[in-house]
Design a protein around this motif. Structure first.
Motif, PDB file in Angstrom:
ATOM      1  N   HIS A 250       0.835  -1.205   0.000  1.00 38.78           N
ATOM      2  CA  HIS A 250       0.000   0.000   0.000  1.00 38.78           C
ATOM      3  C   HIS A 250       0.869   1.255   0.000  1.00 38.78           C
ATOM      4  O   HIS A 250       0.591   2.227  -0.735  1.00 38.78           O
ATOM      5  CB  HIS A 250      -0.943  -0.009   1.201  1.00 38.78           C
TER       6      HIS A 250
ATOM      7  N   LEU B 299       2.609   1.643  -3.450  1.00 30.85           N
ATOM      8  CA  LEU B 299       1.654   2.048  -4.480  1.00 30.85           C
ATOM      9  C   LEU B 299       1.184   3.479  -4.263  1.00 30.85           C
ATOM     10  O   LEU B 299       0.908   4.206  -5.233  1.00 30.85           O
ATOM     11  CB  LEU B 299       0.465   1.083  -4.493  1.00 30.85           C
TER      12      LEU B 299
ATOM     13  N   PHE C 210      -6.428   0.216  -4.530  1.00 30.55           N
ATOM     14  CA  PHE C 210      -5.871  -1.126  -4.378  1.00 30.55           C
ATOM     15  C   PHE C 210      -6.723  -1.859  -3.331  1.00 30.55           C
ATOM     16  O   PHE C 210      -6.334  -1.985  -2.172  1.00 30.55           O
ATOM     17  CB  PHE C 210      -4.400  -1.031  -3.950  1.00 30.55           C
TER      18      PHE C 210
ATOM     19  N   PRO D 270       0.266  -6.844  -6.724  1.00 24.67           N
ATOM     20  CA  PRO D 270      -0.241  -5.494  -6.474  1.00 24.67           C
ATOM     21  C   PRO D 270      -1.006  -4.973  -7.681  1.00 24.67           C
ATOM     22  O   PRO D 270      -0.800  -5.423  -8.814  1.00 24.67           O
ATOM     23  CB  PRO D 270       1.041  -4.693  -6.235  1.00 24.67           C
TER      24      PRO D 270
ATOM     25  N   LEU E  52      -3.443  -1.312  -9.264  1.00 25.15           N
ATOM     26  CA  LEU E  52      -4.065   0.013  -9.165  1.00 25.15           C
ATOM     27  C   LEU E  52      -5.236   0.041 -10.144  1.00 25.15           C
ATOM     28  O   LEU E  52      -5.073  -0.339 -11.304  1.00 25.15           O
ATOM     29  CB  LEU E  52      -3.075   1.123  -9.518  1.00 25.15           C
TER      30      LEU E  52
ATOM     31  N   ARG F 193      -2.872  -4.803 -12.949  1.00 26.39           N
ATOM     32  CA  ARG F 193      -2.465  -5.809 -11.976  1.00 26.39           C
ATOM     33  C   ARG F 193      -1.315  -6.607 -12.592  1.00 26.39           C
ATOM     34  O   ARG F 193      -1.373  -6.959 -13.770  1.00 26.39           O
ATOM     35  CB  ARG F 193      -3.621  -6.735 -11.603  1.00 26.39           C
TER      36      ARG F 193
END
Length: 436
Positions: free
Chosen positions: A295, A298, A325, A377, A379, A413
């Motif tokens: 987190h 990002l 996210f 991860p 966005l 992703r």
């Protein structure tokens, strides 16, 4: 299949089974492969999905009506159903290097299995679905047995790592074909077909339904509609698609931009974050802490891209990153895409809690050698979550003009399957891409 790898794998499972049975007070472990389930009000079956407890022991994934019998101190036994049938293809007799380690009895009808099972069902731990019951031999799924076996299934044997590597090789070959189809202007459905063709697996062979999302569809985390016509223009592709090998799953995601520009730069930034996180798949790492670090990293990407105006620390603390996210960093993978016991505190039960405010994280266990996890991860520009962000008073933290410019691309992703070792992590997915 390397015979020595399988032999060592089987020895490990036999040791685990003996301990699990002792803990629970049973003498035998019975595992049915499962049976066919008929569709409601019909005589057509759903696609067969083998019991994962069954395929942990041997690479039979399309063998309904079979049973395994494990008794400590005795040779493991496979009861293999080979019916006499002219309506359907009859399964071929088992073959391969693993066969020599089993006593195999061939059945012509499912009911014949009862003759080979221990005389007292009460002394048996039976792992499976209720529909797999055979007379008095009904699955009882004892919690102490399942807790022990599931917990230790996270620690992969060398044999299992080989199967996961092979699954990634297949998936990567298919991902490369999917990218070519995207750049040639194919529809979501066309990209899906190109993927299946390159993998040599159809929708029922794959470990999960392919997510093939063009443009705004990438903002739907589990998008599986697969439109038949391509959008105009085709800006971006998010493809989350795996492959199966000997009962083991690969789970790989990539995101592509049709042209260079701000979204392509954002993909590169997320990829750099993903690689930084993959490098931390090391023994002793708390996966929960890794998720929280994702987190923060990002948030830095969003800040650098001009999407958020506040510091990365503030974006995490105020819940801004959760809107971009919203899912967990990853999960265990192996016989199942979301492998079991991801939250287990020990092999005797209990759970390790998720971090507050992160309800979708599927793995909270500390990493250890032998574990294989996904690192994924992302966005996304999801209207529902961004509207909630505004409604809760955090809208000033976001540059909405930047969001509007990126919204047509849907989201990003990037996902690899990474093995934790006693030393540096082994990225099975990146290895496969490099080999390809």
């Amino acid at each position: 299949m390397p015979t020595d790898l399988y032999r060592d794998h089987l020895d490990t499972l036999l040791q685990r089974a003996e301990t699990a049975l002792q803990r629970a007070g049973y003498d035998h472990l019975l595992i049915p492969s499962g049976g066919l389930h008929l569709q409601a009000f019909d005589d057509l079956p759903y696609p067969f999905v083998v019991n994962p407890q069954f395929k942990a022991w041997l690479p039979l994934t399309d063998a309904p009506g079979c049973w395994l019998l494990i008794t400590p101190g005795q040779r493991p036994r496979l009861l293999f159903l080979q019916p006499q049938d002219y309506w359907h293809a009859v399964p071929e007799l088992p073959a391969g290097g693993w066969v020599e380690h089993w006593a195999i009895s061939v059945l012509r009808t499912p009911e014949e299995a009862a003759r080979h099972l221990p005389p007292d069902p009460a002394r048996c731990a039976i792992l499976g679905e209720p529909q797999a019951a055979l007379g008095d031999y009904a699955p009882n799924n004892p919690a102490p047995v399942l807790q022990y076996l599931d917990y230790h299934r996270a620690y992969k044997t060398a044999y299992e790592l080989e199967q996961l590597w092979q699954a990634n090789r297949i998936a990567v070959r298919a991902h490369r074909a999917a990218e070519r189809a995207f750049r040639a202007g194919a529809s979501e459905f066309g990209i899906h077909l190109a993927y299946c063709q390159a993998a040599g697996q159809d929708a029922n062979d794959l470990p999960y339904g392919n997510i093939v999302a063009l443009n705004r569809h990438a903002a739907v985390l589990h998008y599986t509609a697969r439109e038949r016509l391509p959008p105009r223009p085709s800006r971006s592709l998010l493809i989350d698609a795996g492959a199966s090998h000997a009962g083991y799953a690969a789970d790989v995601t990539r995101t592509y931009a049709a042209e260079d520009g701000d979204f392509a730069a954002l993909i590169r930034a997320v990829d750099a974050v993903q690689q930084q996180l993959c490098a931390q798949v090391r023994a002793g790492t708390d996966y929960r802490a890794l998720h929280l670090q994702a987190h923060l990293l990002l948030a830095g990407v969003l800040r650098e891209a001009g999407v958020v105006r506040i510091s990365p620390e503030a974006a995490v603390a105020e819940g801004v990153t959760a809107a971009f996210f919203p899912h967990g960093l990853g999960h265990g993978i192996g016989l199942q895409v979301h492998d079991v016991a991801g939250l287990a505190a020990s092999d005797a039960g209990g759970t390790l809690p998720r971090p507050d405010g992160h309800p979708w994280l599927r793995l909270t266990r500390p990493l250890a050698p032998g574990m294989v996890v996904t690192i994924e991860p992302g966005l996304y520009f999801i209207d529902l979550l961004l509207d909630e962000l505004r409604a809760h008073g955090a809208g000033n933290a976001v540059d909405w003009a930047r969001v509007e410019a990126l919204r047509p691309y849907g989201g990003i992703r990037i996902e690899d399957d990474v093995a934790c070792t006693a030393d540096a992590p082994r990225n099975l997915t990146r290895e496969a891409f490099a080999a390809a």
